[in-house]
Each structure stands twice: as C-alpha cells, then as structure tokens.
Design a protein around this motif. Structure first.
Motif, PDB file in Angstrom:
ATOM      1  N   ILE A 134     -90.219 -88.106   7.831  1.00 37.77           N
ATOM      2  CA  ILE A 134     -90.837 -89.296   7.234  1.00 37.77           C
ATOM      3  C   ILE A 134     -91.991 -88.820   6.366  1.00 37.77           C
ATOM      4  O   ILE A 134     -92.835 -88.041   6.824  1.00 37.77           O
ATOM      5  CB  ILE A 134     -91.351 -90.255   8.323  1.00 37.77           C
ATOM      6  N   ARG A 135     -92.029 -89.277   5.126  1.00 33.18           N
ATOM      7  CA  ARG A 135     -93.120 -88.928   4.215  1.00 33.18           C
ATOM      8  C   ARG A 135     -93.881 -90.198   3.855  1.00 33.18           C
ATOM      9  O   ARG A 135     -93.284 -91.181   3.409  1.00 33.18           O
ATOM     10  CB  ARG A 135     -92.591 -88.223   2.964  1.00 33.18           C
TER      11      ARG A 135
ATOM     12  N   ARG B 140     -94.057 -82.822  14.523  1.00 27.43           N
ATOM     13  CA  ARG B 140     -95.245 -82.365  13.791  1.00 27.43           C
ATOM     14  C   ARG B 140     -95.678 -83.407  12.766  1.00 27.43           C
ATOM     15  O   ARG B 140     -94.853 -83.928  12.016  1.00 27.43           O
ATOM     16  CB  ARG B 140     -94.952 -81.038  13.089  1.00 27.43           C
ATOM     17  N   LEU B 141     -96.975 -83.695  12.754  1.00 26.76           N
ATOM     18  CA  LEU B 141     -97.587 -84.508  11.710  1.00 26.76           C
ATOM     19  C   LEU B 141     -98.488 -83.597  10.903  1.00 26.76           C
ATOM     20  O   LEU B 141     -99.267 -82.810  11.477  1.00 26.76           O
ATOM     21  CB  LEU B 141     -98.419 -85.648  12.302  1.00 26.76           C
ATOM     22  N   ALA B 142     -98.422 -83.667   9.573  1.00 22.77           N
ATOM     23  CA  ALA B 142     -99.223 -82.791   8.713  1.00 22.77           C
ATOM     24  C   ALA B 142     -99.714 -83.572   7.506  1.00 22.77           C
ATOM     25  O   ALA B 142     -98.932 -84.236   6.810  1.00 22.77           O
ATOM     26  CB  ALA B 142     -98.407 -81.577   8.268  1.00 22.77           C
TER      27      ALA B 142
ATOM     28  N   ASP C 208     -92.460 -84.712  10.847  1.00 25.96           N
ATOM     29  CA  ASP C 208     -91.183 -84.102  11.196  1.00 25.96           C
ATOM     30  C   ASP C 208     -90.858 -84.464  12.640  1.00 25.96           C
ATOM     31  O   ASP C 208     -91.634 -84.162  13.563  1.00 25.96           O
ATOM     32  CB  ASP C 208     -91.252 -82.583  11.032  1.00 25.96           C
ATOM     33  N   VAL C 209     -89.728 -85.097  12.832  1.00 23.01           N
ATOM     34  CA  VAL C 209     -89.295 -85.567  14.144  1.00 23.01           C
ATOM     35  C   VAL C 209     -88.165 -84.679  14.638  1.00 23.01           C
ATOM     36  O   VAL C 209     -87.158 -84.490  13.941  1.00 23.01           O
ATOM     37  CB  VAL C 209     -88.812 -87.030  14.072  1.00 23.01           C
ATOM     38  N   ASP C 210     -88.331 -84.097  15.823  1.00 25.72           N
ATOM     39  CA  ASP C 210     -87.280 -83.299  16.460  1.00 25.72           C
ATOM     40  C   ASP C 210     -87.409 -83.534  17.960  1.00 25.72           C
ATOM     41  O   ASP C 210     -88.160 -82.858  18.657  1.00 25.72           O
ATOM     42  CB  ASP C 210     -87.434 -81.822  16.113  1.00 25.72           C
ATOM     43  N   ASP C 211     -86.716 -84.536  18.461  1.00 26.24           N
ATOM     44  CA  ASP C 211     -86.938 -84.994  19.829  1.00 26.24           C
ATOM     45  C   ASP C 211     -85.640 -85.559  20.377  1.00 26.24           C
ATOM     46  O   ASP C 211     -84.587 -85.419  19.752  1.00 26.24           O
ATOM     47  CB  ASP C 211     -88.056 -86.050  19.841  1.00 26.24           C
TER      48      ASP C 211
END
Length: 327
Positions: free
Chosen positions: A138-139, A111-113, A122-125
C-alpha cells in the motif's frame, strides 16, 4: 460539551511524527489508515500498534499493572470488497519481532516506511482465523500534513493527530489478488494510560470533497466529561475549528452498538463494514449534497470492551504468541 484543546500551536512547517517515540508502560500509540477505491467498491483499514489497545492480553496485563507496551505490538489489516468475502489480519508481536526507527516500523515481516513524501506499507502476514497468506503493498501519499496533535481526556492523558486527512492511496496485493487506486485518511492516536481506562465510548467520522476534509469526533470520558470536535481542514493542511451540529442517530449494529453522527441529514443510510461486540466501522451514505461520497464512521464502546465475555471472544480473530494464553 468540552471542546478539544490543542497540545501546542500549529508549527509553520508540519513534520512527520516519528515511529520511534517512547510509549510509557500501560500506554499506547497507533498509526491508522483507511482508504476507499475510486469506484467505491473496495475499502481498507490498516493499524499498527505499540501497546495493542484492543488486545485482551495487553488489557489483562494493564489491569495487573505490569504491562510493557513494547511487548504488545500488533498489526491489523482489513480488506473489504463488494462481496462478503473480506480479508482480516490481526497479529500480535512480542518486542523481539519489532523494530522501530524515526521513519520505519517493522512488525514481523510487515513494514511501514516514510520517505518524506510517501508512506509505504508492505504487508506479509496471515489472516485470522484461517491463516491464509496476505501479501501486498500500500502506498500512501499525503496531500498535506497537519501541524500538531491534540491532547484531551482526564488530565490530558490521551492524544490524537490527524496527520494527513487527504491522501492518494495505491493498493496492490498478490494475495488476495486485488489492485486499486483511491483516496484515504491517515492519523495517529496515543495515550499514557489504557484506552479503556480513559473513555467509555466515542463516535468518529471523516469525509472529504475537492477542497477540504472534515472530521467529527465526540468522546465520553470514563468518570465524566466529554470532548466534542468538528474540524474542517483545507488542502493546504490548515485547520479550522467548528461546532458539532445536532446529533443524528443511526441504526444500532447487530451487536447492539449505538451509532450516531452530527448532521441535519435525517435521511442518511448506513452500511456496516466491521461489526464486533465492542466496535463497529460503517459507511454513512449522505443524501446532501447529491452525489456525495460516503463518510467513514466508527463507533467504539469501551465499557463493552471491559466486559470479560467480550475479551474472551477476541482471540478468535487474532494471531498471537501462544505463551499469551498462560501469562
């Protein structure tokens, strides 16, 4: 050389380019981040695609003429450390696994927000090809946004927006276990035809110092013509156009990809981060000024990408719906 022309004047109040903009059939839009840790030992790249231009499956659908960009989204993460143990994610998603709004872009569990100040990724892969878990956050906090995209290429079918040339970046991953803070760069590319139909190749690099960011971009169009760009961008986001210096050739990659940048620093050296049959990402180490940070550099060969043998190799570095193999 033909200088890049802006699609519109810089607005007074730069705005965030929404994730929900329509992408035409056979077209593309991607958001790109690269960043380096303050210690210079760690680097990352993140790319989120609608119309995955480096997918052999999307390229095949484009060549057939039945490609729908939203059916070929992709998420790419490269995490690079001081050793040769890097982490690579490149996962392709069908439209049912993707959701886009003006401020969010979801691809599977990734998700990119954008909240108006910070882009949170948010990376979940899982990695490719080993399928190890890759999970973290990552911010990205831009120092300033620039105002408008550029249009270029034949009939101006392609565009590029250096959204935030200077960003603060904080990285925290549980798997692999890494955490660092550094600086980065954020942009967006978009087009109304396949990338490999619009260009033969390009050389791109960017760097920054305390007061400005700088970008060099030289692209050769398929069928003739070229675009050259040299930008200096102040910390306020104001953009100044310049002229590329004389070309300085860098060493070729192991796959034989040409690399070049534009400088009178003939003693600069290069180290390769990604080396593929059609694409290379590198760090260029300058000798002037003393102590200068490395340039992030990329070389892209789309006439290589058009070759069948290259496209046959690409699925080995991807995760994708198995039905792609039979479509």
């Amino acid at each position: 050389m033909q200088h890049l022309a802006m699609a519109q004047a810089l607005p007074q109040t730069p705005s965030w380019p929404g994730f929900d903009e329509a992408v035409v059939d056979r077209g593309y839009r991607w958001w790109y981040l690269d960043a380096s840790a303050a210690d210079g030992q760690h680097h990352l790249v993140v790319i989120a695609f609608v119309g995955s231009v480096f997918s052999p499956f999307y390229a095949r659908a484009c060549d057939r003429g039945d490609a729908v960009a939203a059916d070929y989204c992709a998420f790419n993460v490269g995490l690079y450390g001081p050793s040769s143990r890097h982490t690579w994610v490149f996962t392709e998603f069908e439209s049912a696994a993707v959701a886009r709004t003006a401020n969010t872009f979801e691809l599977g569990r990734n998700r990119l927000a954008w909240d108006g100040q910070t882009l949170t990724i948010d990376v979940d892969d899982r990695s490719a090809p080993l399928h190890g878990v890759v999970r973290g956050q990552i911010r990205v906090t831009p120092q300033a946004l620039t105002g408008a995209p550029f249009r270029f290429g034949n009939l101006e079918r392609h565009g590029w927006w250096p959204i935030a040339p200077k960003c603060g970046v904080t990285v925290s991953f549980a798997s692999p276990g890494i955490a660092w803070h550094g600086s980065g760069y954020l942009d967006m590319n978009f087009g109304d035809e396949p990338l490999h139909e619009g260009f033969d190749d390009w050389q791109w690099c960017r760097w920054h110092d305390a007061d400005t960011a700088a970008i060099q971009y030289h692209a050769r169009h398929r069928g003739g013509g070229e675009t050259a760009l040299a930008l200096t961008i102040a910390n306020s986001g104001d953009v100044e156009h310049g002229t590329l210096p004389a070309v300085a050739t860098l060493s070729r990659t192991l796959w034989g990809i040409d690399r070049a940048w534009y400088s009178d620093d003939a003693s600069a050296s290069v180290s390769t981060i990604d080396d593929t049959p059609f694409y290379a990402r590198s760090l260029v180490h300058r000798t002037h000024p003393p102590g200068a940070s490395p340039l992030m550099h990329e070389s892209l060969s789309l006439h290589r990408f058009r070759r069948a043998w290259v496209r046959r190799l690409l699925p080995f570095r991807m995760r994708f719906p198995l039905g792609r193999l039979f479509s």
